[in-house]
Design an enzyme around this catalytic site. Structure first.
Site, PDB file in Angstrom:
ATOM      1  N   HIS B 122      -4.042   1.541   2.826  1.00 31.05           N
ATOM      2  CA  HIS B 122      -3.050   0.485   2.660  1.00 31.05           C
ATOM      3  C   HIS B 122      -2.926  -0.252   4.001  1.00 31.05           C
ATOM      4  O   HIS B 122      -3.093   0.342   5.058  1.00 31.05           O
ATOM      5  CB  HIS B 122      -1.723   1.163   2.300  1.00 31.05           C
ATOM      6  CG  HIS B 122      -0.610   0.246   1.889  1.00 31.05           C
ATOM      7  ND1 HIS B 122       0.130  -0.467   2.794  1.00 31.05           N
ATOM      8  CD2 HIS B 122      -0.105  -0.051   0.665  1.00 31.05           C
ATOM      9  CE1 HIS B 122       1.063  -1.167   2.155  1.00 31.05           C
ATOM     10  NE2 HIS B 122       0.941  -0.936   0.857  1.00 31.05           N
ATOM     11  N   ASP B 199      -0.829   9.044   5.679  1.00 30.50           N
ATOM     12  CA  ASP B 199       0.000   8.105   4.932  1.00 30.50           C
ATOM     13  C   ASP B 199       0.263   8.759   3.581  1.00 30.50           C
ATOM     14  O   ASP B 199      -0.583   8.765   2.699  1.00 30.50           O
ATOM     15  CB  ASP B 199      -0.738   6.778   4.773  1.00 30.50           C
ATOM     16  CG  ASP B 199      -0.023   5.836   3.804  1.00 30.50           C
ATOM     17  OD1 ASP B 199       1.026   6.229   3.241  1.00 30.50           O
ATOM     18  OD2 ASP B 199      -0.532   4.717   3.599  1.00 30.50           O
ATOM     19  N   GLN B 202       2.222   7.762  -1.294  1.00 27.78           N
ATOM     20  CA  GLN B 202       1.985   8.095  -2.700  1.00 27.78           C
ATOM     21  C   GLN B 202       1.880   9.605  -2.920  1.00 27.78           C
ATOM     22  O   GLN B 202       2.104  10.090  -4.027  1.00 27.78           O
ATOM     23  CB  GLN B 202       0.690   7.434  -3.210  1.00 27.78           C
ATOM     24  CG  GLN B 202       0.673   5.922  -3.110  1.00 27.78           C
ATOM     25  CD  GLN B 202       1.640   5.238  -4.086  1.00 27.78           C
ATOM     26  OE1 GLN B 202       2.066   5.817  -5.079  1.00 27.78           O
ATOM     27  NE2 GLN B 202       1.980   3.997  -3.785  1.00 27.78           N
ATOM     28  N   LYS B 225       9.540   5.229  -3.477  1.00 27.00           N
ATOM     29  CA  LYS B 225       8.484   5.544  -4.435  1.00 27.00           C
ATOM     30  C   LYS B 225       8.699   6.929  -5.056  1.00 27.00           C
ATOM     31  O   LYS B 225       7.833   7.463  -5.749  1.00 27.00           O
ATOM     32  CB  LYS B 225       7.117   5.472  -3.754  1.00 27.00           C
ATOM     33  CG  LYS B 225       6.751   4.050  -3.293  1.00 27.00           C
ATOM     34  CD  LYS B 225       5.398   4.038  -2.631  1.00 27.00           C
ATOM     35  CE  LYS B 225       5.179   2.828  -1.748  1.00 27.00           C
ATOM     36  NZ  LYS B 225       4.979   1.580  -2.478  1.00 27.00           N
ATOM     37  N   CYS B 365      -2.104  -4.744  -1.182  1.00 28.69           N
ATOM     38  CA  CYS B 365      -2.095  -4.439   0.256  1.00 28.69           C
ATOM     39  C   CYS B 365      -3.313  -3.636   0.689  1.00 28.69           C
ATOM     40  O   CYS B 365      -3.217  -2.782   1.584  1.00 28.69           O
ATOM     41  CB  CYS B 365      -0.811  -3.717   0.684  1.00 28.69           C
ATOM     42  SG  CYS B 365       0.680  -4.657   0.374  1.00 28.69           S
TER      43      CYS B 365
HETATM   44  C1  PLP Z   1      -0.434   4.218   0.193  1.00 27.67           C
HETATM   45  C2  PLP Z   1       0.717   3.407   0.700  1.00 27.67           C
HETATM   46  N1  PLP Z   1       0.950   3.364   2.016  1.00 27.67           N
HETATM   47  C3  PLP Z   1       1.972   2.671   2.530  1.00 27.67           C
HETATM   48  C4  PLP Z   1       2.833   1.956   1.732  1.00 27.67           C
HETATM   49  C5  PLP Z   1       3.938   1.183   2.378  1.00 27.67           C
HETATM   50  O1  PLP Z   1       5.173   1.619   1.978  1.00 27.67           O
HETATM   51  P1  PLP Z   1       6.482   0.799   2.356  1.00 27.67           P
HETATM   52  O2  PLP Z   1       6.195  -0.629   2.015  1.00 27.67           O
HETATM   53  O3  PLP Z   1       7.531   1.386   1.505  1.00 27.67           O
HETATM   54  O4  PLP Z   1       6.723   0.985   3.816  1.00 27.67           O
HETATM   55  C6  PLP Z   1       2.620   1.967   0.347  1.00 27.67           C
HETATM   56  C7  PLP Z   1       3.470   1.210  -0.595  1.00 27.67           C
HETATM   57  O5  PLP Z   1       3.509   0.013  -0.659  1.00 27.67           O
HETATM   58  C8  PLP Z   1       1.538   2.703  -0.173  1.00 27.67           C
HETATM   59  O6  PLP Z   1       1.295   2.734  -1.488  1.00 27.67           O
END
Ligand code: PLP
Lengths: 149, 409
Positions: B122, B199, B202, B225, B365
């Site tokens: 991401h 990270d 998920q 999430k 993203c």
């Molecule tokens: C794999 C992953 N990493 C990072 C994020 C970023 O999360 P957030 O936007 O809640 O900081 C997300 C969600 O958008 C994600 O699915």
């Protein structure tokens, strides 16, 4: 509002068989536009001569609305003077509710004033997609403004 | 045990409509819906407990502080942190990764050093490292994927050496669903003295996670999430790692003493929590982990495997549909990305939206991953505890309708 009204046949035809497709090596002006929300991309190449768009080339990728709108726009503006194009652009923007003014659409004679572009009327009911339809026009405007000649 | 459909009653939004149809919410990888237990906890906090934390010398402020710190203890227990202090509250996954990139990377990276990531990350686990690389002269390298959409660890041979100072990877892909090879990459990082950063945006919501058992240095995840509110997440690290992390943000609440030129830091975790924290959100986060613990994370995972298997099976019946991701449900989570014939994903999303079905369309993203897949965008359906097979059936019927509208033969 039915989806069949949004995705009219003529839109799908322009999406699958885009007109004026390609880059122009000898372009006198060009611009690139992006819709960051959904990633639509449009590039417009122009040959402007004596205040008239004598050639237009469209490249890019994206949803059917943005790409069909670009193809229809190219067809509508090819050969037209810059002043005529400004008129078309404002009628298109009015049709999309992006601008005050007379949309110039004669419902009894569809296709009369904006040609195939009138098929995009249905987009107005899908607010999140209006940006897709408008992208080629904002890109064209940028290209015309950047044209030196 | 796979049937969790009784949970749906806890989620008020699931009985609303979208465009005149009952809402079919298939975008839980973007954010999940919230049960009344979480809503009530946050509402109750504001109604009866609200005050700023760690400051006031009065009873209400003490209660607010207890609620905030109590939530930390719940989250710590949920992921089996050794102590609550190992849980740093952040604004979300993104902020947690930035805290590591700045707090560790600025001090420990230099010219020629490398940050090893994977091609499915991401942007939240790419861009912070790019920024820190620009400050330090480090460079980013990427592990490729196999044809089966797994992280290709065989490429470690060519990429892993002592120049690598950070190994960062997703615990579960938000696009492909792919579960990351956590143990293998953690061991690879250790073998060259690099830190490993997961990270887990998920991963933590979708499977049982014991952070101490992962063998990694830092884990980032967020509440929204996993049934909790937006605006709060967590950074976990073992105490000896957190001690070597510099605060990325300064301000109130994070200091011990402030002089004119220099300051000293408060204890861990407070030194990483500058400013007034999201207190009601922390309370909501605590209520969300309570809810998930009551369901049981093993049951959450079992349900997800079942509904994902069903979705993959049903989607395979739609002609001209391509799914991007592992076909073996034991290797993946419940994010299912796909394309259908020459119908652009945004057109698909519009068509589904008109039938009350919420899916995401775009690059989610993950621009580098989409370039690798060689598609500008995909549509994504994703599931959570409240998702039911009937919703998959509605999705498949709507996709058939999309084929008709677009005249796909
Ligand atoms: C794999 C992953 N990493 C990072 C994020 C970023 O999360 P957030 O936007 O809640 O900081 C997300 C969600 O958008 C994600 O699915």
């Amino acid at each position: 509002m039915s989806l069949d009204e949004l995705y009219r046949e003529v839109i799908l035809d322009h999406y699958r068989n885009p007109r004026h497709r390609g880059r122009l090596e000898h372009a006198t002006a060009h611009a690139e536009g992006q819709n960051p929300l959904c990633g639509d991309e449009v590039r417009i190449d122009l040959v402007v001569d004596g205040g008239r768009v004598v050639e237009i080339g469209v490249t890019g990728q994206g949803c059917s609305i943005s790409q069909a709108s670009a193809s229809m726009m190219a067809e509508a503006v090819a050969g037209k003077s810059v002043a005529e194009i400004e008129g078309l652009s404002s009628r298109f923007r009015a049709m999309m509710d992006l601008e005050e003014g007379d949309a110039g659409i004669d419902e009894s004679r569809p296709g009369e004033s904006l040609g195939d572009l009138e098929a995009l009327q249905g987009v107005r009911r899908f607010p999140v997609r209006i940006k897709c339809a408008a992208l080629p026009w904002t890109t064209l405007k940028e290209a015309l403004e950047g044209d030196a000649g | 045990m796979g049937d969790l459909s009784h949970l749906r009653d806890d989620f008020p939004i699931l009985s609303t409509e979208m465009n005149g149809h009952p809402l079919v919410y298939l975008d839980s990888a973007a954010t999940t819906q919230k049960p009344v237990q979480v809503l009530d906890a946050m509402d109750g906090y504001y109604r009866t407990t609200n005050a700023n934390v760690h400051r006031g010398a009065y009873a209400l402020a003490v209660e607010a502080t207890d609620a905030y710190e109590g939530a930390r203890a719940k989250v710590a227990r949920f992921v089996n942190a050794a102590t609550p202090a190992e849980i740093v509250f952040t604004r979300g996954t993104t902020t947690a990764i930035n805290a590591i990139a700045y707090g560790w990377g600025l001090d420990h990276l230099g010219p020629g050093d490398r940050v090893l990531l994977t091609m499915l990350e991401h942007h939240a686990n790419v861009v912070p490292w790019q920024i820190v690389a620009r400050h330090t002269g480090a460079e980013l390298v990427y592990l490729p994927l196999t044809d089966g959409y797994l992280v290709d660890t065989s490429a470690l041979d060519g990429l892993l050496d002592e120049r690598v100072k950070v190994v960062g990877f997703s615990g579960m892909s938000n696009v492909l669903g792919t579960i990351g090879p956590v143990a293998e990459l953690a061991a690879a990082a250790r073998s060259v003295g690099a830190i490993s950063v997961v990270d887990a945006a998920q991963m933590v919501p979708h499977m049982p996670v014991d952070v101490q058992a992962l063998g990694v240095d830092f884990v980032a995840f967020g509440a929204h999430k996993m049934l909790g509110p937006t605006g709060i997440g967590a950074l976990w690290g073992p105490m000896d790692r957190l001690e070597r992390l510099e605060p990325a943000e300064g301000g109130g609440e994070m200091i011990l003493d402030v002089g004119l030129q220099e300051s000293t830091w408060a204890d861990i975790p407070h030194r990483f929590e500058a400013g007034t924290p999201p207190i009601a959100e922390a309370v909501g986060f605590g209520a969300a982990v309570d809810y998930l613990e009551a369901v049981g994370m093993a049951a959450v995972r079992a349900h997800e495997e079942q509904i994902t298997a069903y979705a993959l099976e049903r989607l395979a019946t739609v002609p001209d549909l391509t799914v991007y991701g592992p076909s073996d449900v034991s290797a993946r989570g419940g994010a299912v990305s796909f394309t259908l014939a020459d119908i652009h994903p945004h057109d698909l999303a519009t068509i589904l939206d008109q039938q009350g079905i919420a899916v995401r369309a775009g690059h989610h993203c993950t621009r580098p991953l989409h370039r690798l897949l060689d598609v500008p965008a995909t549509a994504r359906a994703s599931f959570y505890v409240y998702s039911v097979p009937g919703e998959v059936d509605l999705l498949v019927a709507a996709l058939e309708e999309a084929r008709r509208i677009f005249g796909v033969a």
